[in-house]
Design a protein around this motif. Structure first.
Motif, PDB file in Angstrom:
ATOM      1  N   LEU A 136       3.920  -3.033  -5.221  1.00  0.00           N
ATOM      2  CA  LEU A 136       4.099  -3.973  -4.105  1.00  0.00           C
ATOM      3  C   LEU A 136       5.582  -4.136  -3.757  1.00  0.00           C
ATOM      4  N   ASN A 289      -0.517  -7.760 -10.149  1.00  0.00           N
ATOM      5  CA  ASN A 289      -1.956  -7.919  -9.949  1.00  0.00           C
ATOM      6  C   ASN A 289      -2.560  -8.986 -10.861  1.00  0.00           C
ATOM      7  N   ASP A 336       1.369  -9.584   1.028  1.00  0.00           N
ATOM      8  CA  ASP A 336       0.402 -10.231   0.140  1.00  0.00           C
ATOM      9  C   ASP A 336       0.341 -11.726   0.469  1.00  0.00           C
ATOM     10  N   HIS A 374      -3.073  -6.534  -0.549  1.00  0.00           N
ATOM     11  CA  HIS A 374      -2.762  -5.391  -1.421  1.00  0.00           C
ATOM     12  C   HIS A 374      -3.688  -5.273  -2.615  1.00  0.00           C
ATOM     13  N   THR A 375      -4.734  -6.066  -2.664  1.00  0.00           N
ATOM     14  CA  THR A 375      -5.584  -5.974  -3.851  1.00  0.00           C
ATOM     15  C   THR A 375      -6.947  -6.610  -3.605  1.00  0.00           C
ATOM     16  N   VAL A 452      -4.202  -1.364   2.700  1.00  0.00           N
ATOM     17  CA  VAL A 452      -3.103  -0.417   2.523  1.00  0.00           C
ATOM     18  C   VAL A 452      -3.537   1.034   2.276  1.00  0.00           C
ATOM     19  N   ASN A 482      -0.368   3.183   3.058  1.00  0.00           N
ATOM     20  CA  ASN A 482       1.002   3.103   2.545  1.00  0.00           C
ATOM     21  C   ASN A 482       1.749   4.432   2.655  1.00  0.00           C
ATOM     22  N   TYR A 572      -7.319  -1.701 -15.357  1.00  0.00           N
ATOM     23  CA  TYR A 572      -7.963  -1.017 -14.230  1.00  0.00           C
ATOM     24  C   TYR A 572      -7.297   0.327 -13.916  1.00  0.00           C
ATOM     25  N   GLU A 674      -7.822   0.372  -7.272  1.00  0.00           N
ATOM     26  CA  GLU A 674      -6.415   0.563  -6.883  1.00  0.00           C
ATOM     27  C   GLU A 674      -6.357   0.564  -5.363  1.00  0.00           C
ATOM     28  N   ALA A 675      -5.692  -0.450  -4.809  1.00  0.00           N
ATOM     29  CA  ALA A 675      -5.711  -0.576  -3.354  1.00  0.00           C
ATOM     30  C   ALA A 675      -5.197   0.702  -2.691  1.00  0.00           C
ATOM     31  N   SER A 676      -4.059   1.167  -3.137  1.00  0.00           N
ATOM     32  CA  SER A 676      -3.525   2.407  -2.577  1.00  0.00           C
ATOM     33  C   SER A 676      -2.929   3.266  -3.675  1.00  0.00           C
ATOM     34  N   GLY A 677      -1.913   2.702  -4.346  1.00  0.00           N
ATOM     35  CA  GLY A 677      -1.085   3.534  -5.217  1.00  0.00           C
ATOM     36  C   GLY A 677      -0.061   4.211  -4.326  1.00  0.00           C
TER      37      GLY A 677
END
Ligand code: 9GP
Length: 837
Positions: A136, A289, A336, A374-375, A452, A482, A572, A674-677
């Motif tokens: 983030l 997170n 966020d 973001h999550t 994202v 992202n 996670y 994982e939202a994006s990584g």
């Protein structure tokens, strides 16, 4: 303003305003001048740190000239600005970045040589600006780089923590946290003691009708804390635009309040007040997170939001425009939910201070804000208890209730009698104590909400924010996948690869338009090019091997396959799956004859990352990795066939060494978590291949680079819920190969087995929430496939080049343009001479 200054004054000013160095000689002159005068050192006591400081000050001076001009240009242009509010900016080191962005690294290198220093040594003197936890915060830093490089009028607003993310040491395999005091000497910041805002806390709300019959609301008493601005220049690449990052620092208000205590002899309590105030910006919460609901954190959030909002409003008011025009001049992006109180604060300013009517004020507010989620992890979604807000921010709590009422009335009108819907979307959760759901407040107070990565943006619409799609329709929700800045994550981190690419593409334009990388595809069969490509990877691996030797004492073979997982340690993200896989590999190797072992592709498994200090399970994972490393690295039968390394204190500057050196990197989160990584993007851009689940941005990376160039495994996100259900109610058995791993751990092979009991029990007894056992088989088989593929270096390098050629989409420049077009509605500000820098 400018026209009121007489010509002769302007002339004098112009004549003497500094130009900054351009040549090597000028650079040396500036460095020596700073070392001798600013630092009061001399030739005889100029160590590398002093040379770093002198060099930084010389570059800073240069940036400041462009920075001032940029600010003036933006003020005169008077067009819409974007303000990016983020509690985290993980900037890393500034000097190298400044050198490259202004295009004078070569000049500095030669100049420093004359003065007796190597540029690399000087760069590595700098302490990372580690004001963030992970993805983030680093995303925010990449966005600042892109905003400046694309000439957008943009400001970042954050907190100036005295202590950034802790420094991690490993003792006996355990993580130990050491404070990171990074401000001893920071040449990159400018204290603005004249730019302050008094921020109020506690107190009570007085509502009354004044003499003219008007309703007045006044927030009274409580305590005042002063926010002082510290500015840091953010240089764009290949452009004279230098934007501003403004970080707030807290100290007790210098108002009468304190003086009266001093005057009456209450020194101790006056000092205590001072310390309490300074605590607000003292330390970055080290959770990634994960939200813990601590009062100090809420104080940080309001302190920063209030100071930033007042600054933005003050700037707007100087333009003399009417309030209607505010959203045409100001876009605020919430990184966020941490800055969600900014929504309430703007409404408060408009209503209580500026006297606007509620609907009009609220219309302005919602047009101004955008919110990025973001999550989807429940433990990371912020909620604040109503009594806590009531005490700390009594007026804001009233406004939150009013915002909720206003919103629920709208919902009621559209969905009459749907009581369930009303309670589901209510900003207030009717629990004990009642809680304010910050994500809901952010949605209600913004005109756009984005995820994202594509999967993540779909998931928020179908799970956590489903009811809001019903209420607002789908158009309020959007996706901006992202990206990363290729300036830092290719050019700076991997200069040789950047140079090789530039030699094929006829220059460095790809750093500003990353899609140009696709022009590399025709070179895929060029033998010399491939050879050089492989040599660069090898050289980067040698460098990492040296770093490993220096920091861990373990010698690794740079010809082995470097398998890297560096990121925050989190269940996670499944570092436990990786280390269980490593143990399984060890078991397999031990079962082979010496002859057979020689045929196996040697591998170095490299881990790095911090665990939140209170996250015991994550710390257990670190402990296991280190204990497994101790056993395997000292097993003479194994030798080079397998090494396990835990790199201490993973941070941005270490990432710049690690990322270019990986053959395979692991992005193996449970699907849907994982939202994006973004490290996945960094590794691929540096010619590393990926093993990953169908999660976050891995999916889009696959779409871009092609399925044949990535090693995917594991269950899909749509199956996760059923699998979890099956763990509890079905006939569930742990994967038999994974059981062998558990048996070895339990045998005490890696030390006291009870230390790892909880890690195993999470899978065998507590429902295996992260599906480690379900994915273990396909993970292992995919790792075997990687071994096979790596043996064919020709094919490996082809995959590597093809992937890099197709990574154009993942530049943060693309993201910023998408945000600008679809959310902020802002335009870049033309710069006369783009290449002047
Ligand atoms: O966990 C996400 C990570 O997947 C993403 O890449 C990053 C930037 O969008 O944000 C992380 N989220 C958080 O740290 C907390 O919401």
């Amino acid at each position: 303003v400018e026209s009121s200054i007489p010509e002769h004054m302007r002339e004098a000013w112009r004549k003497y305003s500094p130009q900054g160095f351009k040549t090597k000689d000028e650079f040396e002159g500036e460095v020596v001048r700073h070392i001798e005068t600013t630092l009061a050192r001399s030739l005889f006591n100029c160590d590398e740190l002093a040379a770093y400081s002198g060099t930084s000050l010389a570059f800073r001076d240069r940036l400041i000239i462009d920075w001032n001009k940029t600010q003036q240009r933006q003020t005169f242009a008077d067009q819409k600005r974007i303000y990016y509010l983020s509690l985290e900016f993980l900037m890393g080191r500034a000097l190298d970045n400044a050198m490259l962005n202004v295009g004078l690294k070569g000049v500095a290198k030669e100049g420093l040589e004359d003065l007796g220093f190597r540029v690399e040594d000087i760069i590595s003197q700098e302490h990372d600006a580690a004001l963030g936890n992970g993805g983030l915060g680093r995303l925010a830093a990449c966005f600042l780089d892109s905003l400046a490089s694309l000439n957008y009028p943009a400001w970042g607003y954050g907190l100036r923590y005295r202590y950034g993310i802790f420094k991690q040491e490993i003792e006996n395999g355990y993580q130990v946290e050491i404070p990171d005091y990074w401000l001893d000497f920071n040449p990159w910041e400018f204290p603005r003691h004249d730019v302050t805002v008094d921020v109020q806390f506690y107190g009570w709300v007085n509502k009354y009708t004044d003499d003219e019959g008007k309703q007045v609301v006044s927030w009274q008493d409580g305590e005042l804390v002063t926010a002082t601005a510290y500015d840091a220049p953010v240089p764009g690449y290949g452009t004279p635009t230098v934007n501003n990052l403004r970080l707030w620092s807290s100290k007790a208000s210098s108002g009468e309040f304190d003086f009266s205590k001093f005057n009456s002899g209450e020194y101790e309590s006056a000092v205590a007040d001072q310390q309490r105030a300074e605590t607000i910006s003292a330390v970055l919460y080290p959770n990634d997170n994960l939200e813990r609901g601590k009062e100090l954190r809420l104080k940080q959030q309001y302190f920063w939001c209030a100071a930033s909002l007042h600054d933005i409003v003050r700037r707007f008011k100087k333009t003399g425009r009417t309030w209607d025009e505010f959203p045409d001049q100001v876009a605020i992006q919430l990184n966020d939910t941490h800055p969600t109180l900014a929504i309430v604060e703007l409404q408060r300013i408009l209503i209580d201070k500026e006297g606007l009517e509620w609907p009009k004020a609220w219309d302005i507010v919602t047009k101004t804000f955008g919110y990025t989620n973001h999550t989807v992890l429940p433990e990371a979604l912020e909620k604040w208890s109503v009594p806590l807000i009531q005490n700390l921010l009594p007026r804001h709590l009233q406004l939150i209730y009013e915002i909720n009422l206003y919103f629920l009335q709208q919902v009621e009108r559209r969905f009459p009698k749907d009581r369930d819907l009303l309670s589901r979307v209510s900003i207030i959760e009717e629990s004990t104590p009642k809680m304010v759901r910050m994500a809901y407040l952010a949605i209600v107070g913004s005109h756009k909400v984005n995820g994202v990565a594509e999967l993540h943006s779909d998931l928020i619409k179908t799970t956590i924010f489903k009811d809001f799609v019903t209420v607002y329709g789908p158009d309020k929700f959007t996706n901006v996948t992202n990206g990363i800045t290729p300036r830092r994550w290719l050019h700076q981190a991997n200069p040789r690869l950047s140079e090789l690419i530039a030699s094929k593409l006829g220059g460095y334009d790809f750093l500003k338009d990353l899609t140009l990388l696709n022009k590399l595809e025709p070179f895929i069969d060029d033998k010399d090019f491939k050879k050089e490509w492989a040599e660069i990877k090898y050289a980067n691996k040698v460098r990492l091997a040296q770093h490993i030797l220096k920091t861990t004492g373990v010698s690794v073979n740079p010809k082995a396959l470097f398998d890297v997982q560096v990121k925050r340690i989190h269940e996670y993200k499944r570092q436990q799956l990786n280390i269980f896989g490593v143990i399984h590999r060890y078991i397999t190797l031990k079962g082979l004859s010496a002859e057979e072992r020689k045929k196996v592709a040697p591998r170095v498994s490299i881990f790095g990352g911090k665990a939140a200090p209170g996250y015991w399970m994550a710390k257990t994972i670190i402990h296991l990795i280190n204990k497994v490393g101790e056993v395997i690295n000292n097993d003479p039968e194994i030798g080079d066939a397998l090494k396990v390394i835990f790199l201490e204190d993973y941070n941005v500057s270490k990432a710049e060494i690690i990322v270019p050196a990986s053959d395979i990197s692991e992005h193996i989160s449970t699907a849907g978590t994982e939202a994006s990584g973004t490290s996945n993007m960094k590794f691929v851009l540096n010619g590393g291949l990926v093993i990953g689940t169908l999660d976050g941005a891995n999916i889009e990376i696959t779409r871009e680079i092609g399925e044949q160039n990535i090693f995917l495994f594991g269950n899909l996100s749509e199956d996760v819920e059923d699998l979890r259900h099956h763990h509890f109610y079905g006939n569930y058995q742990v994967d038999s190969e994974l059981q062998k791993v558990f048996d070895l751990i339990k045998s005490g092979k890696f030390g006291d087995e009870s230390a790892f009991g909880a890690l195993i029990a999470a899978i065998t007894e507590h429902g295996d929430y992260y599906l480690v056992s379900d994915d273990f088989d396909s993970y292992r088989k995919t790792q075997d496939l990687i071994d096979e593929t790596f043996k064919n270096q020709e094919e490996w390098v082809t995959k590597s080049i093809t992937s890099v050629a197709r990574m154009g989409f993942f530049t943060s420049d693309r993201c910023i343009n998408e945000y600008a077009d679809t959310i902020w509605n802002i335009e870049p500000l033309a710069v006369a001479d783009e290449k002047e820098a």
